[in-house]
Design a protein around this motif. Sequence first.
Motif, PDB file in Angstrom:
ATOM      1  N   GLU A 249       1.779  -4.514   5.324  1.00 18.71           N
ATOM      2  CA  GLU A 249       2.818  -5.703   4.967  1.00 18.71           C
ATOM      3  C   GLU A 249       3.985  -5.157   4.184  1.00 18.71           C
ATOM      4  OE1 GLU A 249       0.551  -8.649   2.770  1.00 18.71           O
ATOM      5  OE2 GLU A 249      -0.984  -9.043   4.351  1.00 18.71           O
ATOM      6  N   LEU A 250       3.948  -3.931   3.632  1.00 24.00           N
ATOM      7  CA  LEU A 250       5.096  -3.105   2.844  1.00 24.00           C
ATOM      8  C   LEU A 250       6.168  -3.009   3.807  1.00 24.00           C
ATOM      9  CD1 LEU A 250       3.324  -0.613   0.560  1.00 24.00           C
ATOM     10  CD2 LEU A 250       4.336  -2.743  -0.140  1.00 24.00           C
ATOM     11  N   GLU A 251       7.428  -3.618   3.400  1.00 22.34           N
ATOM     12  CA  GLU A 251       8.549  -3.382   4.233  1.00 22.34           C
ATOM     13  C   GLU A 251       9.608  -2.594   3.750  1.00 22.34           C
ATOM     14  OE1 GLU A 251      10.150  -7.228   5.589  1.00 22.34           O
ATOM     15  OE2 GLU A 251       8.555  -8.349   4.410  1.00 22.34           O
ATOM     16  N   ASP A 252       8.859  -1.415   3.082  1.00 24.45           N
ATOM     17  CA  ASP A 252       9.807  -0.411   2.577  1.00 24.45           C
ATOM     18  C   ASP A 252       8.993   0.836   2.822  1.00 24.45           C
ATOM     19  OD1 ASP A 252      10.792   1.569   0.813  1.00 24.45           O
ATOM     20  OD2 ASP A 252      11.601   0.300  -0.535  1.00 24.45           O
ATOM     21  N   SER A 253       9.536   1.750   3.551  1.00 26.12           N
ATOM     22  CA  SER A 253       8.826   3.108   3.744  1.00 26.12           C
ATOM     23  C   SER A 253       8.708   3.860   2.589  1.00 26.12           C
ATOM     24  CB  SER A 253       9.516   3.827   4.880  1.00 26.12           C
ATOM     25  OG  SER A 253       9.739   3.437   6.240  1.00 26.12           O
ATOM     26  N   ALA A 254       9.387   3.910   1.741  1.00 22.57           N
ATOM     27  CA  ALA A 254       9.330   4.611   0.555  1.00 22.57           C
ATOM     28  C   ALA A 254       8.134   4.145  -0.279  1.00 22.57           C
ATOM     29  CB  ALA A 254      10.471   4.639  -0.229  1.00 22.57           C
ATOM     30  N   THR A 255       7.930   2.918  -0.280  1.00 24.20           N
ATOM     31  CA  THR A 255       6.939   2.160  -1.282  1.00 24.20           C
ATOM     32  C   THR A 255       5.530   2.681  -0.492  1.00 24.20           C
ATOM     33  OG1 THR A 255       8.459   0.517  -2.066  1.00 24.20           O
ATOM     34  CG2 THR A 255       6.001   0.277  -2.385  1.00 24.20           C
ATOM     35  N   ARG A 256       5.648   2.602   0.572  1.00 22.39           N
ATOM     36  CA  ARG A 256       4.400   2.739   1.562  1.00 22.39           C
ATOM     37  C   ARG A 256       3.970   4.166   1.281  1.00 22.39           C
ATOM     38  NH1 ARG A 256       5.914   1.707   6.038  1.00 22.39           N
ATOM     39  NH2 ARG A 256       5.517  -0.479   5.905  1.00 22.39           N
ATOM     40  N   LEU A 257       5.033   5.251   1.479  1.00 19.31           N
ATOM     41  CA  LEU A 257       4.806   6.538   1.198  1.00 19.31           C
ATOM     42  C   LEU A 257       4.257   6.968  -0.125  1.00 19.31           C
ATOM     43  CD1 LEU A 257       7.424   8.327   3.746  1.00 19.31           C
ATOM     44  CD2 LEU A 257       5.021   8.491   3.959  1.00 19.31           C
ATOM     45  N   LYS A 258       4.615   6.379  -1.142  1.00 15.55           N
ATOM     46  CA  LYS A 258       4.521   6.689  -2.436  1.00 15.55           C
ATOM     47  C   LYS A 258       3.173   5.968  -2.862  1.00 15.55           C
ATOM     48  CE  LYS A 258       8.084   4.847  -4.402  1.00 15.55           C
ATOM     49  NZ  LYS A 258       9.214   4.489  -5.561  1.00 15.55           N
ATOM     50  N   ARG A 259       2.657   4.875  -2.395  1.00 15.49           N
ATOM     51  CA  ARG A 259       1.492   4.532  -2.348  1.00 15.49           C
ATOM     52  C   ARG A 259       0.412   5.346  -1.876  1.00 15.49           C
ATOM     53  NH1 ARG A 259      -0.289  -1.926  -2.438  1.00 15.49           N
ATOM     54  NH2 ARG A 259      -2.707  -1.585  -2.158  1.00 15.49           N
ATOM     55  N   GLU A 260       0.600   5.649  -0.598  1.00 14.33           N
ATOM     56  CA  GLU A 260      -0.321   6.750   0.102  1.00 14.33           C
ATOM     57  C   GLU A 260      -0.567   7.971  -0.729  1.00 14.33           C
ATOM     58  OE1 GLU A 260       0.551   4.982   4.809  1.00 14.33           O
ATOM     59  OE2 GLU A 260       1.753   6.705   3.790  1.00 14.33           O
ATOM     60  N   LYS A 261       0.675   8.478  -1.255  1.00 11.35           N
ATOM     61  CA  LYS A 261       0.717   9.588  -1.935  1.00 11.35           C
ATOM     62  C   LYS A 261      -0.090   9.630  -3.056  1.00 11.35           C
ATOM     63  CE  LYS A 261       3.936  12.717  -4.517  1.00 11.35           C
ATOM     64  NZ  LYS A 261       5.300  13.065  -4.839  1.00 11.35           N
ATOM     65  N   GLU A 262      -0.234   8.629  -3.843  1.00 10.17           N
ATOM     66  CA  GLU A 262      -1.182   8.345  -5.091  1.00 10.17           C
ATOM     67  C   GLU A 262      -2.554   8.269  -4.843  1.00 10.17           C
ATOM     68  OE1 GLU A 262      -1.993   7.993  -9.066  1.00 10.17           O
ATOM     69  OE2 GLU A 262      -0.168   8.573  -8.231  1.00 10.17           O
ATOM     70  N   THR A 263      -3.052   7.614  -3.652  1.00 12.65           N
ATOM     71  CA  THR A 263      -4.276   7.664  -2.896  1.00 12.65           C
ATOM     72  C   THR A 263      -4.903   8.906  -2.708  1.00 12.65           C
ATOM     73  OG1 THR A 263      -4.014   5.406  -2.076  1.00 12.65           O
ATOM     74  CG2 THR A 263      -5.760   6.697  -1.327  1.00 12.65           C
ATOM     75  N   LEU A 264      -3.899   9.745  -2.079  1.00 14.38           N
ATOM     76  CA  LEU A 264      -4.374  11.244  -1.724  1.00 14.38           C
ATOM     77  C   LEU A 264      -4.502  12.071  -2.689  1.00 14.38           C
ATOM     78  CD1 LEU A 264      -1.922  11.352   1.505  1.00 14.38           C
ATOM     79  CD2 LEU A 264      -4.571  11.559   1.487  1.00 14.38           C
TER      80      LEU A 264
END
Length: 284
Positions: A249-264
């Motif tokens: 649902e996120l409409e911002d690639s940077a926000t999505r990548l940052k969230r995935e980075k934090e999870t990883l």
Amino acid sequence: MALLPQILLHSPTKLFFLNPRTTITTTTTTTSSSSISSLSKTLTPSRKPNLFRCSASSFPEKHHTSGLPSQPDDTIELPLFPLPLVLFPGAILPLQIFEFRYRMMMHTLIQTDLRFGIIYMDSSTGTADVGCVGEVIKHERLVDDRFFLICKGQERFRVMNLVRTKPYLVAKVTWLEDKPGGEGGEDLEVLANDVETYMKDVIRLSNRLNGKPEKETQDLRRNMFPTPFSFFVGSTFEGAPREQQALLELEDSATRLKREKETLRNTLNYLTAASAVKDVFPSS
């Protein structure tokens, strides 16, 4: 196509799995003309059965809408298939269609447009407003009128309002696209490279904990741009559909990548601690 080994992903409150069979390509997948069931064994996730049996009977027909007004000039009608999973753009999904109303839908799609909307739904959260188009790239009709499908994720969409619920859901939808950059001016290439590095470290440590050779991980991005790479990463978070839906649902690639980075990063910390324990207590 490179495959990821199955590993745990850890966040402060959840454990996720990397899907070992999730792939992304930039062109339509091609296969031999042997049986589609053999194709599904190659593409399907590791859990069994190999194909999702597509019945929505356990889900209510009522769909909650976002309350946004309909915009006829910007919307199209799209048949919807609610499922307890999340499809990402570029991901491959094998399906088995056996419920009568969705067999009807398939007969219509074969004669018109081989695209339909896959939208996440579960008993506690209801139906999501954002989904992903699944394009049928391979199908086989059986003698009992069931269908085996191989679908590829295409555009994301938001449901504006329902057109009808019988015999299957049809809705007016509008397309979603990511913003070109992050709010803070983050470099998407840097974020994508960071995420790839964390994924490689997580895979390496997971292999070590599972007693597998610590081989150097292949290129995970495979020349993908940051936005499709962010969808690929989200598709590997096997076993956490709500987290996947939040990423979709996120409409911002940077926000999505940052969230995935934090999870990883949380996952890597977890695996590092587990590896240290294993070194001290090898037999545990």
